[in-house]
Design a protein around this motif. Structure first.
Motif, PDB file in Angstrom:
ATOM      1  N   CYS A  58       0.851  -1.204   0.000  1.00  0.00           N
ATOM      2  CA  CYS A  58       0.000   0.000   0.000  1.00  0.00           C
ATOM      3  C   CYS A  58       0.883   1.249   0.000  1.00  0.00           C
ATOM      4  O   CYS A  58       1.835   1.345   0.777  1.00  0.00           O
ATOM      5  N   CYS A  62       0.631   4.702   6.861  1.00  0.00           N
ATOM      6  CA  CYS A  62      -0.011   4.562   8.177  1.00  0.00           C
ATOM      7  C   CYS A  62       0.929   3.804   9.133  1.00  0.00           C
ATOM      8  O   CYS A  62       1.314   2.659   8.833  1.00  0.00           O
ATOM      9  N   CYS A  65       0.215   0.104  10.272  1.00  0.00           N
ATOM     10  CA  CYS A  65      -0.298  -0.915   9.354  1.00  0.00           C
ATOM     11  C   CYS A  65       0.775  -1.840   8.768  1.00  0.00           C
ATOM     12  O   CYS A  65       1.761  -1.381   8.174  1.00  0.00           O
TER      13      CYS A  65
HETATM   14 FE1  SF4 Z   1      -2.880   1.216   3.310  1.00  0.00          FE
HETATM   15 FE2  SF4 Z   1      -2.868   0.043   5.687  1.00  0.00          FE
HETATM   16 FE3  SF4 Z   1      -3.082   2.669   5.536  1.00  0.00          FE
HETATM   17 FE4  SF4 Z   1      -5.153   1.106   4.723  1.00  0.00          FE
HETATM   18  S1  SF4 Z   1      -4.346   1.307   6.800  1.00  0.00           S
HETATM   19  S2  SF4 Z   1      -4.313   2.910   3.680  1.00  0.00           S
HETATM   20  S3  SF4 Z   1      -3.989  -0.627   3.908  1.00  0.00           S
HETATM   21  S4  SF4 Z   1      -1.305   1.452   4.875  1.00  0.00           S
END
Ligand code: SF4
Ligand code: SAM
Ligand code: DTB
Length: 326
Positions: A58, A62, A65
């Protein structure tokens, strides 16, 4: 608690919420459970199952994550999976008592081609009589409409933390970006699933402010997932300070009081919670969980443990409504 009617408010102030949060613990829980019983059937929990349909790589950063391409978590990545795989997983979920099936994709936002595929997945899941939810990142207004046309029930898009703390956790998008997508989802007449994560080093003030943002949306989210951070090795938050258990319970109680008619989901982080903590969470007004061995990529307690827990507590699961099952 007297017998007054439950009023839905969308103009909570920080002071009002802080006053409720600061009540003696027993008073706070008693108030939350009293409201809960006026708005929901007692001793019932709604079960959802998650499936990751596109895993890892991704572009967002974040800090919590495991799926962010910015962190090295050793995660097995996977491109968008087939509709058939989704259907098989949904059948298993239905047979194990879930009423909602939620598809998650590690995207900043879906391309129109990806969205077409997800729409087909939604149609298949919906045909099984399950409620559908997807979480695909940011959406344009026409994309939200397209999802609604495919029969989608819920869109999950968490605000994750307070507006103030947001930039400490994510730098590749803003809190306002998140709110914009939630507005697009509402405009398309979809139900909103929106909550956040506790235990990312945020203050009490941040936690309360996050709930106020949710409770002051034009309409309360129908589902409010409260996740406890799963500290994933390789993410910037792997060594975050442990959240106090009673803090989790107080925030769930406050969520129940501020948003009386919303489902409050005790979401990620249950593998590290004792039965007693989860029992307190239900007492404080949580009435939904994710079941199954995995969430999207991280561990979850699994069917046997959950069945044992719910049996011990005399809590039974909600069944599919006849309307959806027809
Ligand atoms: Fe990407 Fe994880 Fe953030 Fe969702 S929470 S946008 S999957 S990095
Ligand atoms: N990419 C989409 C998005 O961010 O909206 C959907 C998938 S994302 C994994 C869905 C949610 O999972 C996040 O908003 C966050 O609340 C939660 N989550 C992710 N990693 C987590 C972790 N380590 N602990 C707790 N919750 C987590
Ligand atoms: C939500 O609030 N929690 C779920 C669901 N919405 C999509 C996801 C939790 C993910 C936990 C980390 C993982 O499994 O990768």
């Amino acid at each position: 608690m007297n017998n007054t009617k439950i009023r839905i408010k969308n103009n909570w102030t920080y002071e009002q919420a802080y006053k409720i949060y600061s009540k003696p613990f027993n008073d706070l829980i008693y108030e939350a459970q009293s409201i809960h019983r006026k708005c929901f059937k007692k001793n019932k929990v709604q079960l959802s199952t998650l499936l990751s349909v596109k895993t890892g790589s991704c572009p967002e950063d974040c800090s919590y994550c495991p799926q962010s391409a910015h962190h090295n978590t050793g995660l097995q990545k996977e491109k968008l999976i087939s509709i058939e795989k989704v259907k098989q997983a949904a059948i298993i979920a239905k047979n194990s008592g879930s009423t909602r099936f939620c598809l998650g994709a590690a995207w900043r936002s879906p391309t129109d081609k990806d969205l077409d595929q997800v729409c087909k997945m939604i149609e298949e899941v919906s045909n099984l009589g399950l409620e559908t939810c997807v979480t695909l990142g940011m959406l344009k207004d026409y994309q939200a409409k397209k999802l609604a046309e495919s029969g989608l029930d819920y869109y999950n898009h968490n605000i994750d933390t307070s507006e103030n703390y947001y930039s400490k956790i994510i730098s590749t998008r803003t809190f306002q970006d998140r709110v914009k997508t939630i507005e697009n989802v509402r405009k398309a007449n979809l139900k909103v699933c929106c909550g956040g994560i506790l235990g990312m080093g945020e203050s009490k003030k941040d936690r309360i402010s996050m709930l106020i943002t949710l409770a002051n949306l034009s309409k309360h989210p129908e589902s409010v997932p409260i996740n406890k951070l799963i500290k994933i090795p390789g993410t910037p938050l792997e060594k975050a300070k442990e959240l106090e258990e009673l803090e989790l319970i107080k925030i769930i109680a406050l969520a129940r009081i501020l948003m009386p008619k919303s489902y409050i989901r005790l979401s990620a982080g249950r593998t590290e919670m004792t039965d007693s903590t989860q029992a307190l969470a239900f007492l404080a007004g949580a009435n939904s969980i994710f079941q199954g061995d995995v969430l999207l990529t991280a561990n979850n307690p699994g069917k046997e443990k959950d069945t044992n827990l719910l049996n011990k507590l005399g809590i039974t699961s909600e069944k599919l409504s006849i309307e959806k099952n027809a």
